[in-house]
Design an enzyme around this catalytic site. Structure first.
Site, mmCIF file in Angstrom:
data_model
loop_
_atom_site.group_PDB
_atom_site.id
_atom_site.type_symbol
_atom_site.label_atom_id
_atom_site.label_comp_id
_atom_site.label_asym_id
_atom_site.label_seq_id
_atom_site.Cartn_x
_atom_site.Cartn_y
_atom_site.Cartn_z
ATOM 1 N N ARG A 91 0.946 -1.266 0.034
ATOM 2 C CA ARG A 91 0.018 -0.038 -0.077
ATOM 3 C C ARG A 91 0.902 1.060 0.117
ATOM 4 N NH1 ARG A 91 -4.890 -2.091 2.533
ATOM 5 N NH2 ARG A 91 -6.524 -0.579 2.546
ATOM 6 N N ARG A 130 -21.810 -2.462 3.083
ATOM 7 C CA ARG A 130 -21.161 -3.874 3.293
ATOM 8 C C ARG A 130 -21.300 -4.434 4.525
ATOM 9 N NH1 ARG A 130 -14.743 -4.205 2.539
ATOM 10 N NH2 ARG A 130 -14.788 -2.209 3.980
ATOM 11 N N ARG A 162 -18.372 -2.613 9.387
ATOM 12 C CA ARG A 162 -16.921 -2.364 10.120
ATOM 13 C C ARG A 162 -17.049 -0.851 10.595
ATOM 14 N NH1 ARG A 162 -12.624 -4.325 5.432
ATOM 15 N NH2 ARG A 162 -11.953 -2.146 5.889
#
Ligand code: AP5
Length: 217
Positions: A91, A130, A162
């Site tokens: 990343r 999600r 999340r």
């Protein structure tokens, strides 16, 4: 056969996790997700989990040194001998360099880097809808719903959202991605490894394009 390493690139919510699981299953490789590894540490209340949480909840990247160490340990395990589908790693340029050095030690390299492209406005909608299972399966309220609302299809456990999927945190994650991770697109393009995939298609169509990219690599 030489081990096969695939690096999934794309912004938060592009579908890296959804697709990495499918590729790993089809190609009989291990799915290595740094986000999942950090969440596992968090669940087990390790020191690394606590450290990671302080960054993850703010939508910031966990420092390179601890992330690299964790991935080196994971990829050195025997179940990764055939290779891995890397999801969320590297990343940063420093992580990409560390991965290259590690794979060199294994006499291997990254084979292909699918870059799943999705516009920013779609990402916030995807992440706010999600639903996750505690074992890491990923659903979406509209695009990929479980058979029973808020219940995992496979083990019947309750699904959750999340902490870092709140719209304001998602927007910050996208900024962090643009600043720190997007430079890897050019890095891998220059190496001839990047394959762009349209991530706005249906999940199955994205999988087909990804499989084609791997087969042609
Ligand atoms: P991580 O868990 O890796 O999060 P991320 O990269 O932000 O990616 P996401 O998991 O949010 O999205 P995804 O692309 O996997 O999409 P998904 O398949 O779930 O990282 C979390 C945090 O950990 C980071 O912020 C950082 O703090 C830390 N971290 C992790 N790695 C690190 C590293 N290397 N260095 C430093 N820190 C690190 O799909 C999203 C939704 O869309 C789902 O609901 C899905 O069902 C749906 N969907 C998927 N595909 C489609 C489609 N084609 N059409 C419609 N809906 C779709």
């Amino acid at each position: 056969m030489a081990p096969l390493y695939i690096v999934m690139l794309g912004p938060p919510g592009a579908g890296k996790g959804t697709q990495a699981k499918k590729l790993a299953q089809t190609l009989d490789l291990v799915h290595v997700s740094t986000g999942d590894l950090f969440r596992e540490h968090l669940k087990n209340e390790t020191e690394l989990g606590q450290l990671a949480q302080s960054y993850m909840n703010k939508g910031e990247l966990v420092p390179d040194d601890v992330t690299i160490k964790m991935v080196e340990e994971r990829l050195s395990r025997t179940d990764c001998e055939k290779g891995a589908v890397l999801d969320g790693f590297p990343r940063t340029p420093a992580q990409a360099e560390a991965l290259e050095a590690l794979l060199e030690k294994f006499d291997a390299g990254v084979k292909v880097v699918p870059y799943i492209k999705v516009p920013d406005e779609v990402l916030v909608e995807r992440l706010s809808g999600r639903w996750m299972s505690t074992s890491g399966r990923v659903y979406h309220a509209q695009h990929n719903p479980p058979k029973v609302k808020w219940i995992d299809d496979l083990d019947g456990s309750p699904l959750y959202q999340r902490e870092d999927d709140k719209p304001e945190t998602v927007r910050h994650r996208i900024e962090v991605y643009t600043e720190q991770t997007a430079p890897l697109i050019d890095h891998y393009r220059q190496k001839g490894l990047l394959v762009e995939v349209d991530g706005t298609q249906a999940i199955e169509a994205v999988t087909e394009d990804l499989m084609k990219a791997v087969e042609e690599a």
